[in-house]
Design a protein around this motif. Structure first.
Motif, mmCIF file in Angstrom:
data_model
loop_
_atom_site.group_PDB
_atom_site.id
_atom_site.type_symbol
_atom_site.label_atom_id
_atom_site.label_comp_id
_atom_site.label_asym_id
_atom_site.label_seq_id
_atom_site.Cartn_x
_atom_site.Cartn_y
_atom_site.Cartn_z
ATOM 1 N N ASP A 1 -0.532 4.301 0.947
ATOM 2 C CA ASP A 1 -1.144 5.311 1.805
ATOM 3 C C ASP A 1 -1.576 4.767 3.160
ATOM 4 O OD1 ASP A 1 -3.172 3.731 0.927
ATOM 5 O OD2 ASP A 1 -4.445 5.339 0.181
ATOM 6 N N GLU A 2 -0.954 3.658 3.597
ATOM 7 C CA GLU A 2 -1.255 3.099 4.913
ATOM 8 C C GLU A 2 -2.744 2.802 5.077
ATOM 9 O OE1 GLU A 2 1.014 2.485 8.003
ATOM 10 O OE2 GLU A 2 1.884 1.999 6.070
ATOM 11 N N ARG A 3 -3.349 2.297 4.005
ATOM 12 C CA ARG A 3 -4.750 1.896 4.061
ATOM 13 C C ARG A 3 -4.854 0.475 3.510
ATOM 14 N NH1 ARG A 3 -8.117 6.269 4.817
ATOM 15 N NH2 ARG A 3 -9.885 5.378 3.702
ATOM 16 N N ILE B 1 -12.189 -0.047 2.220
ATOM 17 C CA ILE B 1 -10.837 0.374 2.598
ATOM 18 C C ILE B 1 -10.879 0.935 4.007
ATOM 19 C CG2 ILE B 1 -8.861 1.787 1.957
ATOM 20 C CD1 ILE B 1 -9.579 -0.235 -0.160
ATOM 21 N N SER C 1 0.838 -1.201 0.000
ATOM 22 C CA SER C 1 0.000 0.000 0.000
ATOM 23 C C SER C 1 0.866 1.241 0.000
ATOM 24 C CB SER C 1 -0.903 -0.002 1.240
ATOM 25 O OG SER C 1 -1.590 1.225 1.362
ATOM 26 N N PRO D 1 -8.301 2.347 7.497
ATOM 27 C CA PRO D 1 -6.957 2.779 7.891
ATOM 28 C C PRO D 1 -6.172 1.631 8.511
ATOM 29 C CG PRO D 1 -8.629 4.320 8.680
ATOM 30 C CD PRO D 1 -9.354 3.114 8.177
ATOM 31 N N ARG E 1 -11.641 8.908 11.162
ATOM 32 C CA ARG E 1 -10.442 8.180 10.777
ATOM 33 C C ARG E 1 -10.055 8.616 9.378
ATOM 34 N NH1 ARG E 1 -9.697 4.041 14.437
ATOM 35 N NH2 ARG E 1 -11.537 3.332 15.588
ATOM 36 N N ARG E 2 -8.774 8.450 9.067
ATOM 37 C CA ARG E 2 -8.296 8.814 7.749
ATOM 38 C C ARG E 2 -8.869 7.881 6.696
ATOM 39 N NH1 ARG E 2 -3.488 7.785 6.828
ATOM 40 N NH2 ARG E 2 -2.920 6.588 8.626
#
Length: 492
Positions: free
Chosen positions: A350-352, A386, A348, A388, A491-492
């Motif tokens: 984007d840390e997702r 998706i 990944s 985080p 959350r992101r």
């Protein structure tokens, strides 16, 4: 607020080609607003002899003349007679005397927007005169370039028919502007443009220098050097170019965009917008390096977890105590679930995590465990989407523990059954239900007082990591369902 497309569709009968042309004008007109030190409003004629404002732009180089939102408002000929005049005479119209607007003196001009032989809209240019301006080479060059571009709008030659996909990321007037005469020589360069060329390695002034060959000599990559120089020459020939980035021999990264100036069809040179993005690219490279490092860490963690799982399997083979072998098998399953999350994170950017992909890998692993002890299958319904990284690992752990709990306690050895993992996602919540068709909860069961290690792990993760809620209950038609709710907002 309605968009330009919505307003045109609701209030006018303009063709698709006309609407597309107005979209192109709006995409480019921040350049006009900054060069003119003025506000721009786009007006389209209505059937009742009125005009509707469908778009608005304010300058970044001067105080606005319209602090209020004008989009959606209507004016008639008495309020703004120049709008009709610009259409009837098909030319730029200027007011002789300023008008007062919200306590500020404003000079208004109108520019017809031509497409082919038809004027399809009118731009009003409003200049705030409250702040006195001393004529300077910069202001004179800006206003001259704006006058040429506005005339090209009235001629129907600007913007170009082909949309530029990178107009919103192109250099702006304040980033650096260079005016070229028809031969390609520099007649004006803003301070920021000079700074960009100084970073590239040209220490002296630019005025009088032919820009295309100079730029070509400063760029390190031969292909980029030829391409940038060619685009500047094409602009002098009347052909607009898209944004291009090049790096100088000294390592400075600069964005370029060249626009032709041909008012009334006469060659008047070109303007070149440039922006020094050296520090931006340096930060981008640092972020890319950091992202690559994080992905490598996830990859190594995954490898280490797989090594731990392999060691636990080896240890399990040496044991004869069934309870000990079962405990190690559960530990292997837990470690493998975490490893799957890190494997996904290692790919990944984007840390997702795509949780559907992870769960689809975990479920076969759970089914393999079920086949050795029962005749139970696992099926997934719905989508997790998706999530985080910070909730992916505990969520996968909770799901595997709940599915494993159903395998171990809902069915007798050899009994057939099905466990269904159903998920629904909204803007605020992720709701997951894990249901089985087994024997149901024992009498007096309490999730808070259970001594099962798996359920204790689940409770801890749901409370401390996921900040969610969990309940176990009997199904009306037999069996048990675990209902998990995890908050997503914030959350992101």
């Amino acid at each position: 607020m309605s968009t330009l497309t919505d307003l045109l569709a609701e209030h006018t009968k303009l063709s698709g080609a006309a609407a597309d042309h107005l979209q192109l004008v709006v995409a480019e007109w921040q350049l006009l607003s900054d060069l003119s030190f003025a506000d721009f409003n786009m007006w389209v004629p209505l059937d009742d002899n009125k005009f509707l404002c469908v778009a608005q732009a304010r300058p970044t180089t001067a105080p606005t003349a319209h602090p209020e939102d004008v989009v959606g408002s209507e004016v008639d000929n008495e309020e703004h007679p120049q709008l009709r005049r610009a259409i009837d005479e098909s030319r730029i119209c200027r007011e002789e005397d300023p008008r007062w607007h919200l306590g500020v003196p404003v000079r208004r001009e109108t520019i017809p927007v031509r497409l082919g032989t038809q004027v399809i809209a009118v731009l009003s240019r409003s200049t705030n005169l409250a702040v006195p301006r001393v004529p300077s080479p910069l202001e004179i060059s800006y206003l001259g370039s704006a006058a040429d571009l506005c005339q090209m709008i009235a001629d129907g030659t600007f913007p170009a028919p082909e949309p530029s996909p990178d107009v919103h990321t192109s250099p702006r007037v304040g980033d650096g502007l260079i005016r070229l005469d028809p031969s390609g020589a520099v007649v004006f360069a803003s301070p920021n443009a000079l700074s960009a060329y100084h970073r590239m390695g040209h220490a002296s002034d630019l005025v009088g220098v032919h820009l295309a060959p100079l730029t070509r000599s400063l760029i390190g990559d031969p292909f980029d050097a030829t391409e940038v120089a060619q685009r500047m020459r094409l602009a002098l020939d009347g052909k607009p170019s898209m944004r291009m980035e090049a790096e100088s021999r000294r390592g400075a990264a600069v964005l370029f965009r060249a626009l032709p100036l041909r008012p009334r069809g006469q060659a008047a040179g070109a303007i070149v917008l440039c922006r020094d993005v050296t520090e931006v690219r340096r930060r981008d490279r640092a972020l890319m390096s950091k992202d690559a490092t994080i992905r490598e860490i996830h990859h190594r963690v995954k490898n280490n977890l797989q090594t731990v799982a392999a060691l636990l399997r080896l240890q399990s083979r040496r044991l004869t105590n069934p309870e000990a072998k079962e405990a190690l098998a559960e530990s292997v399953r837990r470690v493998t679930s975490i490893a799957l999350v890190h494997e996904t994170l290692s790919m990944s950017v984007d840390e997702r995590v795509d949780l559907d992909d992870v769960v689809d890998k975990v479920i076969p692993m759970m089914s393999d465990v079920a086949v050795t002890e029962t005749q139970v299958s696992v099926r997934r319904e719905g989508g997790f989407g998706i999530v985080p990284a910070e909730i992916a690992t505990p969520l996968v752990m909770v799901l595997t523990e709940l599915v494993q709990n159903a395998f171990e306690h809902a069915y007798a050895p050899g009994q057939r059954g099905e466990v269904v993992v159903h998920s629904e996602r909204s803007a605020k919540w992720l709701d997951v239900t894990i249901s089985d068709d087994g024997k149901g909860l024992p009498p007096g069961f309490s999730l808070e007082r259970t001594d099962r290690l798996g359920l204790q792990i689940v409770r801890t993760l749901v409370d401390s990591e996921l900040r969610g809620s969990l309940s176990l209950r009997r199904r009306p038609r037999g069996g048990t369902e675990a209902v998990l709710r995890v908050p997503l907002r914030g959350r992101r």
